[in-house]
Design an enzyme around this catalytic site. Structure first.
Site, PDB file in Angstrom:
ATOM      1  N   ASP A  94       5.148 -11.696   2.235  1.00 24.41           N
ATOM      2  CA  ASP A  94       6.616 -11.663   2.174  1.00 24.41           C
ATOM      3  C   ASP A  94       7.228 -13.033   2.530  1.00 24.41           C
ATOM      4  O   ASP A  94       8.392 -13.282   2.209  1.00 24.41           O
ATOM      5  CB  ASP A  94       7.169 -10.612   3.146  1.00 24.41           C
ATOM      6  CG  ASP A  94       6.644  -9.217   2.852  1.00 24.41           C
ATOM      7  OD1 ASP A  94       6.097  -9.012   1.749  1.00 24.41           O
ATOM      8  OD2 ASP A  94       6.766  -8.333   3.720  1.00 24.41           O
TER       9      ASP A  94
ATOM     10  N   MET B  51       6.883  -6.199  -4.117  1.00 26.90           N
ATOM     11  CA  MET B  51       7.006  -6.057  -2.652  1.00 26.90           C
ATOM     12  C   MET B  51       7.818  -7.194  -2.042  1.00 26.90           C
ATOM     13  O   MET B  51       8.140  -8.166  -2.708  1.00 26.90           O
ATOM     14  CB  MET B  51       5.621  -6.036  -2.018  1.00 26.90           C
ATOM     15  CG  MET B  51       4.922  -4.720  -2.108  1.00 26.90           C
ATOM     16  SD  MET B  51       3.392  -4.799  -1.152  1.00 26.90           S
ATOM     17  CE  MET B  51       2.835  -3.111  -1.308  1.00 26.90           C
ATOM     18  N   GLY B  52       8.062  -7.088  -0.758  1.00 27.94           N
ATOM     19  CA  GLY B  52       8.773  -8.162  -0.061  1.00 27.94           C
ATOM     20  C   GLY B  52       9.702  -7.684   1.026  1.00 27.94           C
ATOM     21  O   GLY B  52      10.345  -8.490   1.697  1.00 27.94           O
ATOM     22  N   ARG B  53       9.839  -6.344   1.129  1.00 32.20           N
ATOM     23  CA  ARG B  53      10.741  -5.775   2.134  1.00 32.20           C
ATOM     24  C   ARG B  53      12.149  -6.327   2.012  1.00 32.20           C
ATOM     25  O   ARG B  53      12.688  -6.358   0.936  1.00 32.20           O
ATOM     26  CB  ARG B  53      10.193  -6.010   3.543  1.00 32.20           C
ATOM     27  CG  ARG B  53       9.003  -5.186   3.851  1.00 32.20           C
ATOM     28  CD  ARG B  53       9.101  -4.628   5.290  1.00 32.20           C
ATOM     29  NE  ARG B  53       8.014  -3.709   5.512  1.00 32.20           N
ATOM     30  CZ  ARG B  53       7.022  -3.906   6.369  1.00 32.20           C
ATOM     31  NH1 ARG B  53       7.003  -4.983   7.112  1.00 32.20           N
ATOM     32  NH2 ARG B  53       6.087  -3.005   6.494  1.00 32.20           N
TER      33      ARG B  53
ATOM     34  N   GLU C 280      11.610  -4.745  -4.043  1.00 32.32           N
ATOM     35  CA  GLU C 280      11.611  -3.351  -3.551  1.00 32.32           C
ATOM     36  C   GLU C 280      12.762  -3.046  -2.590  1.00 32.32           C
ATOM     37  O   GLU C 280      13.231  -1.915  -2.517  1.00 32.32           O
ATOM     38  CB  GLU C 280      10.275  -3.024  -2.872  1.00 32.32           C
ATOM     39  CG  GLU C 280       9.992  -3.870  -1.627  1.00 32.32           C
ATOM     40  CD  GLU C 280       8.730  -3.464  -0.888  1.00 32.32           C
ATOM     41  OE1 GLU C 280       8.036  -2.537  -1.314  1.00 32.32           O
ATOM     42  OE2 GLU C 280       8.428  -4.110   0.143  1.00 32.32           O
TER      43      GLU C 280
ATOM     44  N   ARG D  47      10.626   0.899 -19.734  1.00 32.91           N
ATOM     45  CA  ARG D  47       9.556   1.436 -18.880  1.00 32.91           C
ATOM     46  C   ARG D  47       9.665   0.831 -17.482  1.00 32.91           C
ATOM     47  O   ARG D  47      10.234  -0.244 -17.323  1.00 32.91           O
ATOM     48  CB  ARG D  47       8.172   1.054 -19.433  1.00 32.91           C
ATOM     49  CG  ARG D  47       7.867   1.543 -20.812  1.00 32.91           C
ATOM     50  CD  ARG D  47       7.524   3.038 -20.841  1.00 32.91           C
ATOM     51  NE  ARG D  47       7.116   3.464 -22.163  1.00 32.91           N
ATOM     52  CZ  ARG D  47       7.953   3.846 -23.123  1.00 32.91           C
ATOM     53  NH1 ARG D  47       9.259   3.857 -22.908  1.00 32.91           N
ATOM     54  NH2 ARG D  47       7.497   4.226 -24.315  1.00 32.91           N
TER      55      ARG D  47
ATOM     56  N   ARG E 226      -1.110  -8.320  -3.185  1.00 33.71           N
ATOM     57  CA  ARG E 226      -1.695  -8.494  -1.857  1.00 33.71           C
ATOM     58  C   ARG E 226      -3.206  -8.676  -1.924  1.00 33.71           C
ATOM     59  O   ARG E 226      -3.834  -9.078  -0.944  1.00 33.71           O
ATOM     60  CB  ARG E 226      -1.360  -7.270  -1.005  1.00 33.71           C
ATOM     61  CG  ARG E 226      -0.507  -7.628   0.167  1.00 33.71           C
ATOM     62  CD  ARG E 226       0.062  -6.482   0.893  1.00 33.71           C
ATOM     63  NE  ARG E 226      -0.868  -5.506   1.386  1.00 33.71           N
ATOM     64  CZ  ARG E 226      -0.480  -4.408   2.038  1.00 33.71           C
ATOM     65  NH1 ARG E 226       0.804  -4.196   2.249  1.00 33.71           N
ATOM     66  NH2 ARG E 226      -1.343  -3.544   2.466  1.00 33.71           N
TER      67      ARG E 226
HETATM   68  O1  F6P Z   1       4.667  -6.692   4.735  1.00 38.30           O
HETATM   69  C1  F6P Z   1       3.826  -6.747   3.667  1.00 38.30           C
HETATM   70  C2  F6P Z   1       4.075  -5.616   2.704  1.00 38.30           C
HETATM   71  O2  F6P Z   1       3.185  -5.823   1.638  1.00 38.30           O
HETATM   72  C3  F6P Z   1       5.512  -5.446   2.241  1.00 38.30           C
HETATM   73  O3  F6P Z   1       5.869  -6.339   1.227  1.00 38.30           O
HETATM   74  C4  F6P Z   1       5.509  -4.007   1.810  1.00 38.30           C
HETATM   75  O4  F6P Z   1       6.784  -3.413   1.854  1.00 38.30           O
HETATM   76  C5  F6P Z   1       4.613  -3.363   2.800  1.00 38.30           C
HETATM   77  O5  F6P Z   1       3.741  -4.361   3.276  1.00 38.30           O
HETATM   78  C6  F6P Z   1       3.803  -2.211   2.238  1.00 38.30           C
HETATM   79  O6  F6P Z   1       3.126  -1.578   3.264  1.00 38.30           O
HETATM   80  P1  F6P Z   1       1.901  -0.573   3.044  1.00 38.30           P
HETATM   81  O7  F6P Z   1       0.736  -1.364   2.585  1.00 38.30           O
HETATM   82  O8  F6P Z   1       1.694   0.004   4.395  1.00 38.30           O
HETATM   83  O9  F6P Z   1       2.344   0.410   2.012  1.00 38.30           O
END
Ligand code: F6P
Length: 394
Positions: A154, A196-198, A259, A303, A312
């Site tokens: 992130d 992802m990225g919170r 996200e 889609r 990741r």
């Molecule tokens: O903090 C890293 C991260 O990959 C975020 O981007 C994502 O929201 C979260 O972890 C996902 O978590 P998990 O692997 O527990 O679903």
């Protein structure tokens, strides 16, 4: 009398061993580069120290603090042989968890963790993001001899320009959206792609820029779906000239959606309950937007796709291998100089260090006013400045 003498010798030996033993743990979401950091620590430090891996991040430390018999289960000796080949692999050989010593089944057992770790180790190296290092920062205030290495795809950690794993994840996002382009292009499709990225848009922004997506949404800017859908439609309906043909209304479109994007009138799209650090599980925004878009426009060739955990995974990029090496060196320097409660940081071309407390309760986000055009849902590219970041309360 005899026993006391024996005990004293035992204690002395234990102290000697402790003087020489460093623990390493990895916590939070894994990322490419963790194994490289572990290998760098071991190969560099094994001349002066014994290194022990604590498995499952803070979870392993909690289990051992609660029950000494768990030590064998939650530790692994780390020597040159164990780490020889690991730097080529993604993930973490130590495994990870989102456990929190301040919230173990609702209880704060942090002092037990501090006492256990200080008793067993000369120092602990925690490799983690804001949650793992935030906990490390608080444990340091309670006396734990701990240093940190910042990592997360992130890149949202305060106090450092770079976190381990980010570059590899950006490369993967770029590759994945590029792959998607050829198929979307062949069919004139619209794809809503979730990334992802919170609460920070770094990964979407840089992955999207590198992959040249057509539109993107980031958590730093509220998304007005109607305006976004109009832009997509405008693009789709513009003429496309290909090898002598002029086609109408068949352009494809890739929309990269962070996200944690806040949708006007709806908020964030949440998938599940909070983790032990209080983070809600985000997820489902691409699906949501795609359905809304189809309903609003009738474009049935739309889609959704969630990149999910793919960015990741995989091996670390060159940059992450080198960053891992540099940050590992810094962590050992901090230990040798007894500068506990600090983490390595990247500032410009320098490896520096800062108190772990800077990561607590704050995150680093994009300075969207400078680098994002909210009317176009596209990056604003500047010739003068590349990175635009600010730190905010969580
Ligand atoms: O903090 C890293 C991260 O990959 C975020 O981007 C994502 O929201 C979260 O972890 C996902 O978590 P998990 O692997 O527990 O679903």
């Amino acid at each position: 009398m005899k026993d006391t003498k024996k005990d004293k010798i035992k204690d002395k030996m234990k102290d000697k061993m402790k003087d020489k033993m460093i623990a390493v743990l990895t916590g939070g979401g894994d990322c490419p580069g963790l194994n490289s950091a572990i290998k760098s620590i071991v190969t560099e430090a094994c001349k002066d120290y014994r290194i022990e891996g604590i498995t499952l991040g803070w979870e392993g430390a909690i289990r051992m603090a609660l029950d000494n018999k768990a030590i064998e289960t939650y530790t692994m000796p780390l020597g040159r042989e164990q780490v020889r080949k690991i730097d080529r692999e993604g993930g973490t050989i130590l495994m990870s968890s989102r456990s929190n010593p301040y919230n173990h089944k609702g209880k704060d057992i942090s002092q037990k963790v501090v006492d256990f770790l200080n008793d067993r180790y000369h120092a602990v190296t925690a490799i983690g993001g804001e949650d793992t290092l935030g906990a490390a920062g608080k444990l340091a205030k309670q006396g734990l001899r701990v240093v940190g290495i910042p990592k997360t795809i992130d890149n949202d950690l305060c106090g450092t320009e770079y976190t381990l794993g980010f570059d590899s994840a950006v490369n993967t996002v770029k590759t994945l959206v590029t792959n998607l382009k050829s198929t979307a292009g062949s069919h004139g499709m619209t794809f809503f792609v979730e990334c992802m990225g919170r609460k920070s848009g770094h990964l979407t922004y840089w992955g999207g820029r590198a992959g040249r997506v057509h539109f993107m949404t980031i958590p730093e800017v509220i998304c007005e779906t109607k305006r976004l859908f109009n832009l997509i439609q405008k693009r789709k309906c513009s003429l496309v000239m290909r090898r002598g043909f002029t086609l109408d209304g068949v352009r494809y479109c890739i929309v990269l959606v962070s996200e944690g994007t806040h949708l006007k009138g709806v908020g964030e799209i949440i998938k599940g309950k909070k983790d032990p650090h209080g983070n809600v599980y985000l997820g489902g925004i691409a699906d949501y937007l795609c359905n809304e878009y189809i309903n609003a426009t009738g474009d049935h060739k739309a889609r959704s796709l969630n990149l999910g955990h793919l960015p990741r995974g995989g091996p670390p990029s060159n940059k992450d291998v080198l960053m891992a090496e540099a940050l590992a060196q810094k962590s050992l320097e901090l230990i040798k100089n007894k500068k506990f409660g600090r983490m390595g940081t990247i500032e410009g071309n320098h490896v520096k260090d800062t108190p772990l407390s800077v990561v607590i309760g704050r995150i680093k986000v994009l300075d969207a006013q400078k680098c994002f055009d909210p009317d176009k849902y596209q990056p604003r590219v500047s010739a003068e400045q590349i990175f635009h970041e600010i730190e905010v309360d969580k």
